[in-house]
Design an enzyme around this catalytic site. Structure first.
Site, mmCIF file in Angstrom:
data_model
loop_
_atom_site.group_PDB
_atom_site.id
_atom_site.type_symbol
_atom_site.label_atom_id
_atom_site.label_comp_id
_atom_site.label_asym_id
_atom_site.label_seq_id
_atom_site.Cartn_x
_atom_site.Cartn_y
_atom_site.Cartn_z
ATOM 1 N N LYS A 106 0.829 -1.231 0.000
ATOM 2 C CA LYS A 106 0.000 0.000 0.000
ATOM 3 C C LYS A 106 0.847 1.258 0.000
ATOM 4 C CE LYS A 106 0.304 -1.760 4.357
ATOM 5 N NZ LYS A 106 -0.010 -2.879 5.171
ATOM 6 N N GLU A 191 2.706 -3.074 11.644
ATOM 7 C CA GLU A 191 3.777 -2.908 10.658
ATOM 8 C C GLU A 191 5.127 -3.016 11.376
ATOM 9 O OE1 GLU A 191 3.122 -2.411 7.253
ATOM 10 O OE2 GLU A 191 1.155 -2.931 7.984
ATOM 11 N N LYS A 206 -3.864 3.522 2.614
ATOM 12 C CA LYS A 206 -5.010 2.755 2.094
ATOM 13 C C LYS A 206 -6.118 3.680 1.603
ATOM 14 C CE LYS A 206 -3.919 -1.107 5.167
ATOM 15 N NZ LYS A 206 -4.108 -1.615 6.538
ATOM 16 N N GLY A 303 -3.250 -10.503 7.930
ATOM 17 C CA GLY A 303 -3.106 -11.919 8.271
ATOM 18 C C GLY A 303 -2.729 -12.740 7.046
#
Ligand code: HSE
Length: 429
Positions: A106, A191, A206, A303
């Site tokens: 992203k 992150e 995002k 995930g």
């Protein structure tokens, strides 16, 4: 007869990379075409790092750019992360060769989306990034493909699982920010540098991508106003709840008179609103279309399994030869998102003040707001032990943001104030 065997090179073997290798190994014919997909090259920072998948039989590349350029793969999958450095170099190398690229990155798409799209379209190479936003929950294809017939008013939601987990846990357990952040990191959602999450930047990447897809522009990070959850205190979470709200980190992109307001900030959400009930690491998004009205999606935003499934969906798009522009229109026609002028924005806010406990304090606060032309919606004075004064919280009715800022400035100058006012926006979603 078309191609029936597709070979992928995977750069980056963290949570998502390992998840993808597992998926492709278990279901090599996941594409709707039934064609075969196999991994024919991998690259990562360390070859020997412990991983949940065995990579010993896969050709290894020290340099992801070499993997991107290798004739031994037909699709390059970039799961390294980061807006610059090896991820960018490798994606550019693959696109220059006309090789399809699938990425979950992203930060890269938010920062360089238009330039990469120009490169991709000039070389006839697909560049796909479903997994970059909301992990396994399909938001990118929804805006880029399923909703092109509609005209979007706004997209808004919860796009960072780490922040949502922190806020959920703080409210549920009464524990402080730092302690809960440690837990979120241990769960593997955060992150590498958690300030990317808690500072609101991950959600900023995002929403910049979703704004581009919703409004037909180029991702424009510089147009996004970004505030994280790092300054949220337990006291605000409790007081907001007393007023009938829950605090969430909300990312939104809204059409305001032809310009687009792109924002990430903590916001009060009414307790009976669907976003207030999105708990833990889940992500959720409202899309407001002129024709369809409101659409709500909720699901796993990160995930191994969910994100790898989104990467696989993009690989399947390449295998089925679904060719579209990278964003809503040809990259050379993409203009940056035009930010909204501060004078055009309106909103409601929650304000928490810490004041001296003496006569006339409440009158001076309401006079200040009345003079600025800001109307109060609710007002609560609540003694809290050890607060060092009396906390007062109020919520406003809708007013121009510039007027609200002026009123808050005037309140901040009141001699009875002990600490600077804490202002949190109230969401209108
Ligand atoms: N750090 C991100 C999150 C992971 O917490 O949502 C997926 O982008």
């Amino acid at each position: 007869m078309g191609k029936t065997h597709w070979r992928i090179g995977v750069a980056g073997l963290g949570t998502v990379g390992a998840g993808l290798i597992k998926l492709v190994t278990a279901r090599p014919r996941f594409s709707p075409t039934g064609d075969l997909c196999t991994v024919t090259g991998v690259s990562a920072r360390s070859r020997s790092a412990p991983r949940p998948v065995d990579i010993s039989g896969l050709p290894w590349f020290d340099d992801p750019v070499a993997l991107a350029a290798s004739p031994d793969n037909d699709i390059f999958v970039e799961l390294i992360g980061g807006a610059e450095g090896p991820a960018k170099a490798a994606v550019e190398a693959a696109l220059r060769l006309g090789k399809p690229v699938v990425t979950a990155n992203k930060a890269l798409i938010a920062a360089h989306g238009r330039d990469l799209a120009i490169l991709a379209e000039a070389h006839g190479a697909p560049l796909l990034f479903e997994a970059a936003v909301m992990g396994g929950t399909p938001a990118v294809k929804m805006l880029r493909e399923a909703m092109v017939g509609d005209s979007i008013h706004a997209v808004a939601g919860i796009l960072n699982g780490t922040c949502n987990y922190i806020l959920t846990q703080m409210e549920a357990t009464g524990r402080g920010f730092a302690e809960v952040l440690g837990e979120a990191q241990a769960m593997g959602y955060a992150e590498a540098d958690p300030t990317t999450d808690v500072g609101g930047y991950d959600a900023g990447h995002k929403i910049s991508i979703l704004a581009a897809l919703a409004f037909g522009g180029a991702p424009t990070l510089s147009a996004a106003e970004i505030e994280g959850v790092d300054s949220i205190e337990l006291l605000d979470i409790r007081l907001a709840k007393d007023l009938g709200y829950r605090i969430k980190l909300i990312a939104s992109a809204t059409n305001v008179a032809g310009a687009v307001s792109v924002r990430v900030h903590p916001a009060l959400i009414p307790l009976d609103h669907p976003l207030a009930r999105v708990d833990g690491v889940l992500n959720a998004l409202f899309i407001h279309g002129a024709a369809v009205g409101r659409i709500f999606i909720q699901g796993a935003g990160a995930g191994a399994g969910p994100t790898a499934a989104a990467v696989a969906a993009d690989i399947a798009d390449v295998m089925t030869a679904a060719v579209r522009p990278v964003f809503q229109r040809a990259a050379l026609d993409l203009e940056p998102i035009a930010p909204v002028s501060p004078d055009a924005a309106t909103g409601r806010v929650y304000v928490r003040l810490l004041v001296k406990d003496e006569p006339g304090v409440i009158a001076s606060i309401s006079e200040t707001l009345a003079e600025a032309g800001v109307s109060i919606d609710s007002f609560l004075q609540k003694s809290v032990e050890g607060a060092g004064g009396v906390p007062i919280v109020l919520t406003t009715h809708l007013a121009p943001e510039a007027t609200i800022a002026k009123a808050v400035g005037a309140m901040a100058a009141l001699p009875t104030l002990i600490a600077s006012p804490r202002v949190i926006r109230i969401a209108h979603i």
